[in-house]
Scaffold this active site. Structure first.
Site, PDB file in Angstrom:
ATOM      1  N   ASP A   6      47.919  16.698  56.014  1.00  0.00           N
ATOM      2  CA  ASP A   6      47.407  17.320  54.791  1.00  0.00           C
ATOM      3  C   ASP A   6      46.517  18.472  55.244  1.00  0.00           C
ATOM      4  O   ASP A   6      45.385  18.264  55.681  1.00  0.00           O
ATOM      5  CB  ASP A   6      46.627  16.261  53.988  1.00  0.00           C
ATOM      6  CG  ASP A   6      45.867  16.856  52.808  1.00  0.00           C
ATOM      7  OD1 ASP A   6      46.023  18.062  52.511  1.00  0.00           O
ATOM      8  OD2 ASP A   6      45.100  16.090  52.180  1.00  0.00           O
ATOM      9  N   LYS A  13      43.856  16.786  57.684  1.00  0.00           N
ATOM     10  CA  LYS A  13      43.825  15.335  57.745  1.00  0.00           C
ATOM     11  C   LYS A  13      45.183  14.905  58.309  1.00  0.00           C
ATOM     12  O   LYS A  13      46.219  15.363  57.823  1.00  0.00           O
ATOM     13  CB  LYS A  13      43.620  14.737  56.341  1.00  0.00           C
ATOM     14  CG  LYS A  13      42.187  14.745  55.817  1.00  0.00           C
ATOM     15  CD  LYS A  13      41.642  16.101  55.434  1.00  0.00           C
ATOM     16  CE  LYS A  13      42.273  16.625  54.163  1.00  0.00           C
ATOM     17  NZ  LYS A  13      41.741  17.988  53.789  1.00  0.00           N
ATOM     18  N   ASP A 101      48.510  20.310  47.120  1.00  0.00           N
ATOM     19  CA  ASP A 101      47.693  19.102  47.301  1.00  0.00           C
ATOM     20  C   ASP A 101      47.416  18.439  45.954  1.00  0.00           C
ATOM     21  O   ASP A 101      47.450  17.215  45.817  1.00  0.00           O
ATOM     22  CB  ASP A 101      46.392  19.407  48.066  1.00  0.00           C
ATOM     23  CG  ASP A 101      45.593  20.559  47.465  1.00  0.00           C
ATOM     24  OD1 ASP A 101      46.083  21.265  46.554  1.00  0.00           O
ATOM     25  OD2 ASP A 101      44.448  20.762  47.925  1.00  0.00           O
ATOM     26  N   ARG A 102      47.193  19.265  44.921  1.00  0.00           N
ATOM     27  CA  ARG A 102      46.984  18.726  43.575  1.00  0.00           C
ATOM     28  C   ARG A 102      48.253  18.053  43.073  1.00  0.00           C
ATOM     29  O   ARG A 102      48.214  16.955  42.498  1.00  0.00           O
ATOM     30  CB  ARG A 102      46.601  19.858  42.620  1.00  0.00           C
ATOM     31  CG  ARG A 102      45.286  20.517  42.955  1.00  0.00           C
ATOM     32  CD  ARG A 102      45.039  21.744  42.081  1.00  0.00           C
ATOM     33  NE  ARG A 102      45.000  21.400  40.655  1.00  0.00           N
ATOM     34  CZ  ARG A 102      45.036  22.302  39.666  1.00  0.00           C
ATOM     35  NH1 ARG A 102      45.155  23.595  39.952  1.00  0.00           N
ATOM     36  NH2 ARG A 102      44.974  21.922  38.402  1.00  0.00           N
ATOM     37  N   ASP A 121      39.973  15.392  43.115  1.00  0.00           N
ATOM     38  CA  ASP A 121      39.988  15.540  44.572  1.00  0.00           C
ATOM     39  C   ASP A 121      38.767  16.354  44.976  1.00  0.00           C
ATOM     40  O   ASP A 121      38.626  17.514  44.584  1.00  0.00           O
ATOM     41  CB  ASP A 121      41.286  16.262  44.970  1.00  0.00           C
ATOM     42  CG  ASP A 121      41.501  16.322  46.482  1.00  0.00           C
ATOM     43  OD1 ASP A 121      40.520  16.201  47.230  1.00  0.00           O
ATOM     44  OD2 ASP A 121      42.656  16.510  46.907  1.00  0.00           O
ATOM     45  N   THR A 180      12.695  22.243  49.211  1.00  0.00           N
ATOM     46  CA  THR A 180      13.926  23.007  48.977  1.00  0.00           C
ATOM     47  C   THR A 180      15.189  22.192  49.235  1.00  0.00           C
ATOM     48  O   THR A 180      16.096  22.144  48.398  1.00  0.00           O
ATOM     49  CB  THR A 180      13.940  24.262  49.873  1.00  0.00           C
ATOM     50  OG1 THR A 180      12.753  24.997  49.611  1.00  0.00           O
ATOM     51  CG2 THR A 180      15.156  25.122  49.589  1.00  0.00           C
TER      52      THR A 180
END
Ligand SMILES: Nc1ncnc2c1ncn2[C@@H]1O[C@H](COP(=O)(O)OP(=O)(O)OP(=O)(O)O)[C@@H](O)[C@H]1O
Ligand SMILES: CC(C)(CO)[C@@H](O)C(=O)NCCC(=O)O
Ligand SMILES: [K+]
EC number: 2.7.1.33
Length: 248
Positions: A6, A13, A101-102, A121, A180
């Site tokens: 991926d 990945k 990927d979606r 995701d 901060t």
């Protein structure tokens, strides 16, 4: 053995699964092609087949494919766009423009439950996609992920400066920040969690309680506690990848 990849915008990945039963034999996350080749080599395994999804440029992806082929002499199959697959209909006006990927993550999600689902995701970008019970993809949303939010703040302001170690510490609570690093890290975290809650609201408006919320991606653990109803499936893209690139 099958090598699965991926290729996201920041990381690759990877994992190696057994052909017979899809058991995961090895896997990891790397930040370059070279590191990927080394990681595979270090397993001592010799996968004969590779399936991959990439949201990188055509050039970057073919360079990676070529180096895989020359290093391991394996057959590579890449997931491509589709108008319709495995009972799911792509909802984009121009289906080829939906991030692969979606597409794979929503194929994976729908395949697992066969009911309405929202797939979120959380990576470099955060994406959300809606699929109804009949497998129609209704569309989705794209917004900056945690790394992009914090780096934009660091880059575009003069007085926001802190290191990674203090960033991690700052997230031990979500109380109003008194320095901060706390103010920024907790603020961005609440942006993410707030986004997920808006997705649940939209899903409820569409489907009442009749839907499954899937969460995946490297930063899934950041919103996990805020939404106990969610199913965290770290390998959702790989579930879809196996559907898009079967071994035949
Ligand atoms: N050098 C590294 N080694 C191992 N894991 C890492 C390394 N750097 C980052 N990670 C982890 O790998 C995961 C990256 O997955 P993520 O889904 O965020 O991928 P991405 O490429 O940034 O995003 P996307 O695929 O959405 O473009 C994160 O959980 C991150 O913490
Ligand atoms: C949104 C990202 C970057 C998430 O990885 C990827 O899915 C992508 O490049 N998509 C193309 C644009 C789109 O999906 O509309
Ligand atoms: K991703």
């Amino acid at each position: 053995m099958i090598l699965e990849l991926d290729c996201g915008n920041s990381f690759i990945k990877w994992r190696i699964i057994r052909r017979a039963d899809a058991a995961v034999l090895a896997g990891g996350v790397v930040d370059s092609d070279k590191a990927l080749l080394l990681a595979i080599e270090a397993t001592g395994m010799a996968p004969g087949f590779c399936r991959l999804v990439s949201v990188r440029s055509e050039e970057e992806t073919s360079v990676l494919v070529e180096s895989l082929v020359s290093a391991f002499a394996l057959e590579v199959r890449r997931a491509g766009p589709a108008r319709e697959l495995a009972g799911v209909r792509n909802g984009y006006e121009d289906f080829e423009r939906l991030g692969l990927d979606r597409w794979l993550a929503l194929l994976g999600g729908y395949h697992l439950v066969k009911r309405a689902c929202v797939v979120i995701d959380l990576g470099t970008a955060v994406t959300s996609d809606f699929v109804n019970a009949s497998g129609e993809h209704l569309g989705g949303f794209i917004c900056p992920g945690m790394p992009l939010m914090r780096n934009q703040l660091r880059t575009h302001t003069r007085r926001i400066r802190y290191d990674d170690a203090s960033a991690e510490q700052a997230l031990s609570s979500l109380a109003p920040g008194r320095m901060t690093v706390e103010a920024v890290e907790r603020g961005c975290m609440l942006m993410l969690q707030g986004f997920v809650l808006t997705q649940i609201e939209q899903a409820r408006a569409l489907w009442g309680e009749e839907f499954t919320l899937f969460i995946t991606g490297g930063d899934a653990p950041l919103v996990n506690q805020a939404v106990p109803s969610a199913q965290v499936v770290p390998d959702l893209v790989f579930v879809g990848l196996a559907i898009a690139c079967p071994l035949d």
